[in-house]
Scaffold this motif. Structure first.
Motif, PDB file in Angstrom:
ATOM      1  N   GLY A  55       0.795  -1.225   0.000  1.00  0.00           N
ATOM      2  CA  GLY A  55       0.000   0.000   0.000  1.00  0.00           C
ATOM      3  C   GLY A  55       0.829   1.277   0.000  1.00  0.00           C
ATOM      4  O   GLY A  55       0.287   2.374  -0.022  1.00  0.00           O
ATOM      5  N   ASN A  56       2.154   1.162   0.046  1.00  0.00           N
ATOM      6  CA  ASN A  56       3.029   2.341   0.043  1.00  0.00           C
ATOM      7  C   ASN A  56       3.387   2.723  -1.387  1.00  0.00           C
ATOM      8  O   ASN A  56       3.363   1.894  -2.290  1.00  0.00           O
ATOM      9  N   LEU A  57       3.753   3.990  -1.579  1.00  0.00           N
ATOM     10  CA  LEU A  57       4.188   4.433  -2.896  1.00  0.00           C
ATOM     11  C   LEU A  57       5.568   3.874  -3.200  1.00  0.00           C
ATOM     12  O   LEU A  57       6.418   3.773  -2.316  1.00  0.00           O
ATOM     13  N   ASN A  58       5.773   3.501  -4.455  1.00  0.00           N
ATOM     14  CA  ASN A  58       7.086   3.030  -4.867  1.00  0.00           C
ATOM     15  C   ASN A  58       8.087   4.172  -4.810  1.00  0.00           C
ATOM     16  O   ASN A  58       7.741   5.336  -5.026  1.00  0.00           O
ATOM     17  N   GLN A  59       9.338   3.840  -4.559  1.00  0.00           N
ATOM     18  CA  GLN A  59      10.398   4.838  -4.482  1.00  0.00           C
ATOM     19  C   GLN A  59      10.512   5.617  -5.785  1.00  0.00           C
ATOM     20  O   GLN A  59      10.716   6.818  -5.769  1.00  0.00           O
ATOM     21  N   LYS A  60      10.371   4.942  -6.902  1.00  0.00           N
ATOM     22  CA  LYS A  60      10.495   5.593  -8.200  1.00  0.00           C
ATOM     23  C   LYS A  60       9.437   6.694  -8.350  1.00  0.00           C
ATOM     24  O   LYS A  60       9.723   7.789  -8.810  1.00  0.00           O
ATOM     25  N   THR A  61       8.209   6.440  -7.938  1.00  0.00           N
ATOM     26  CA  THR A  61       7.138   7.426  -8.021  1.00  0.00           C
ATOM     27  C   THR A  61       7.424   8.600  -7.092  1.00  0.00           C
ATOM     28  O   THR A  61       7.227   9.746  -7.448  1.00  0.00           O
ATOM     29  N   LEU A  62       7.888   8.331  -5.890  1.00  0.00           N
ATOM     30  CA  LEU A  62       8.201   9.396  -4.936  1.00  0.00           C
ATOM     31  C   LEU A  62       9.318  10.294  -5.453  1.00  0.00           C
ATOM     32  O   LEU A  62       9.222  11.514  -5.386  1.00  0.00           O
ATOM     33  N   SER A  63      10.389   9.699  -5.963  1.00  0.00           N
ATOM     34  CA  SER A  63      11.524  10.503  -6.412  1.00  0.00           C
ATOM     35  C   SER A  63      11.155  11.319  -7.649  1.00  0.00           C
ATOM     36  O   SER A  63      11.594  12.449  -7.804  1.00  0.00           O
ATOM     37  N   LYS A  64      10.311  10.777  -8.520  1.00  0.00           N
ATOM     38  CA  LYS A  64       9.884  11.508  -9.711  1.00  0.00           C
ATOM     39  C   LYS A  64       9.054  12.727  -9.303  1.00  0.00           C
ATOM     40  O   LYS A  64       9.234  13.828  -9.812  1.00  0.00           O
ATOM     41  N   SER A  99      10.795  20.029  -7.014  1.00  0.00           N
ATOM     42  CA  SER A  99      12.051  20.752  -6.816  1.00  0.00           C
ATOM     43  C   SER A  99      12.357  21.661  -7.994  1.00  0.00           C
ATOM     44  O   SER A  99      12.760  22.817  -7.797  1.00  0.00           O
ATOM     45  N   ILE A 100      12.178  21.173  -9.192  1.00  0.00           N
ATOM     46  CA  ILE A 100      12.432  21.986 -10.381  1.00  0.00           C
ATOM     47  C   ILE A 100      11.468  23.165 -10.421  1.00  0.00           C
ATOM     48  O   ILE A 100      11.878  24.297 -10.700  1.00  0.00           O
ATOM     49  N   ALA A 101      10.201  22.929 -10.107  1.00  0.00           N
ATOM     50  CA  ALA A 101       9.212  24.016 -10.095  1.00  0.00           C
ATOM     51  C   ALA A 101       9.584  25.066  -9.046  1.00  0.00           C
ATOM     52  O   ALA A 101       9.471  26.266  -9.294  1.00  0.00           O
ATOM     53  N   SER A 102      10.036  24.617  -7.908  1.00  0.00           N
ATOM     54  CA  SER A 102      10.431  25.541  -6.833  1.00  0.00           C
ATOM     55  C   SER A 102      11.657  26.368  -7.235  1.00  0.00           C
ATOM     56  O   SER A 102      11.712  27.574  -6.990  1.00  0.00           O
ATOM     57  N   ILE A 103      12.611  25.743  -7.864  1.00  0.00           N
ATOM     58  CA  ILE A 103      13.813  26.446  -8.324  1.00  0.00           C
ATOM     59  C   ILE A 103      13.443  27.483  -9.382  1.00  0.00           C
ATOM     60  O   ILE A 103      13.916  28.620  -9.348  1.00  0.00           O
ATOM     61  N   LEU A 104      12.572  27.094 -10.315  1.00  0.00           N
ATOM     62  CA  LEU A 104      12.131  28.033 -11.349  1.00  0.00           C
ATOM     63  C   LEU A 104      11.361  29.212 -10.752  1.00  0.00           C
ATOM     64  O   LEU A 104      11.497  30.353 -11.203  1.00  0.00           O
ATOM     65  N   GLU A 105      10.579  28.931  -9.725  1.00  0.00           N
ATOM     66  CA  GLU A 105       9.838  29.998  -9.051  1.00  0.00           C
ATOM     67  C   GLU A 105      10.791  30.987  -8.381  1.00  0.00           C
ATOM     68  O   GLU A 105      10.607  32.204  -8.484  1.00  0.00           O
ATOM     69  N   VAL A 106      11.822  30.483  -7.720  1.00  0.00           N
ATOM     70  CA  VAL A 106      12.814  31.350  -7.084  1.00  0.00           C
ATOM     71  C   VAL A 106      13.533  32.197  -8.137  1.00  0.00           C
ATOM     72  O   VAL A 106      13.736  33.405  -7.950  1.00  0.00           O
ATOM     73  N   ILE A 107      13.887  31.588  -9.253  1.00  0.00           N
ATOM     74  CA  ILE A 107      14.558  32.326 -10.338  1.00  0.00           C
ATOM     75  C   ILE A 107      13.632  33.419 -10.872  1.00  0.00           C
ATOM     76  O   ILE A 107      14.069  34.554 -11.115  1.00  0.00           O
ATOM     77  N   ALA A 108      12.351  33.098 -11.054  1.00  0.00           N
ATOM     78  CA  ALA A 108      11.393  34.093 -11.553  1.00  0.00           C
ATOM     79  C   ALA A 108      11.233  35.247 -10.564  1.00  0.00           C
ATOM     80  O   ALA A 108      11.206  36.419 -10.961  1.00  0.00           O
ATOM     81  N   LEU A 109      11.134  34.927  -9.273  1.00  0.00           N
ATOM     82  CA  LEU A 109      11.007  35.973  -8.255  1.00  0.00           C
ATOM     83  C   LEU A 109      12.255  36.858  -8.221  1.00  0.00           C
ATOM     84  O   LEU A 109      12.161  38.092  -8.158  1.00  0.00           O
TER      85      LEU A 109
END
Length: 191
Positions: free
Chosen positions: A6-15, A21-31
């Protein structure tokens, strides 16, 4: 994807983590870029209005756009760091060695006061918060002028008028930025 326990696979979590993380980095760059854009506009829009603080219109509009667009609690701080970073280069700061530090302050104050408002974020109150945040600039300049002797032309006849002008232009810019972002958000929600 869930495995048999019933747990999420590691591959799904890391993806999922990578996308966030990429969205957060792009947001910081935009700000950060919004703050840098504010400095570029300030330099390119040299208007001889001879009114202290008139660039608060575009500066605070951009800071407030970022503040409203982002869920990050330090969105305005990141934007003002972008402005401050640009102003550490003499080509942008002109003759003011303190410009980088000074233009970082409105973002810090805006984030602090914005979150003090909690749920009471009507446009007029947000405009007042933006105006007060931008008003830190003549206050700090007055202190610098008093301590170091470095001259700021707008303050040579006193603090009262520049303080009033910075507050008003900062409030108007904040009102414009917040109103624009609210309209954009409403249009997005209607779709």
């Amino acid at each position: 994807m869930k495995n048999t326990s019933g747990n999420l696979n590691q591959k799904t979590l890391s993806k999922s983590f990578q996308v966030e993380s990429i969205a957060s980095i792009l947001e910081v760059i935009a700000l950060f870029g919004l703050g840098a854009l504010a400095v570029v506009l300030h330099i390119k829009m040299k208007t001889p209005l001879h009114l202290p603080g008139h660039h608060g219109l575009e500066f605070m509009a951009l800071l407030m756009l970022g503040r409203y667009a982002s869920k990050k609690p330090i969105a305005s701080t990141i934007s003002s760091l972008g402005a401050g970073f640009m102003l550490f280069f003499p080509i942008w700061a002109g003759k003011d060695p303190f410009a980088g530090m000074i233009y970082m302050l409105p973002g810090f104050i805006l984030d602090f006061l914005y979150y003090k408002l909690k749920e009471n974020r009507n446009l007029l109150l947000v405009a007042l918060v933006g105006g007060l945040s931008y008003a830190i600039i003549p206050i700090v300049r007055f202190i610098i002028m008093s301590v170091t002797g470095f001259k700021y032309g707008a303050l040579l006849s006193g603090l009262a008028y520049p303080l009033f002008a910075f507050t008003m232009f900062g409030a108007l810019g904040s009102l414009f930025g917040a109103s624009l972002m609210k309209q954009i958000q409403n249009k997005i929600q209607q779709k």
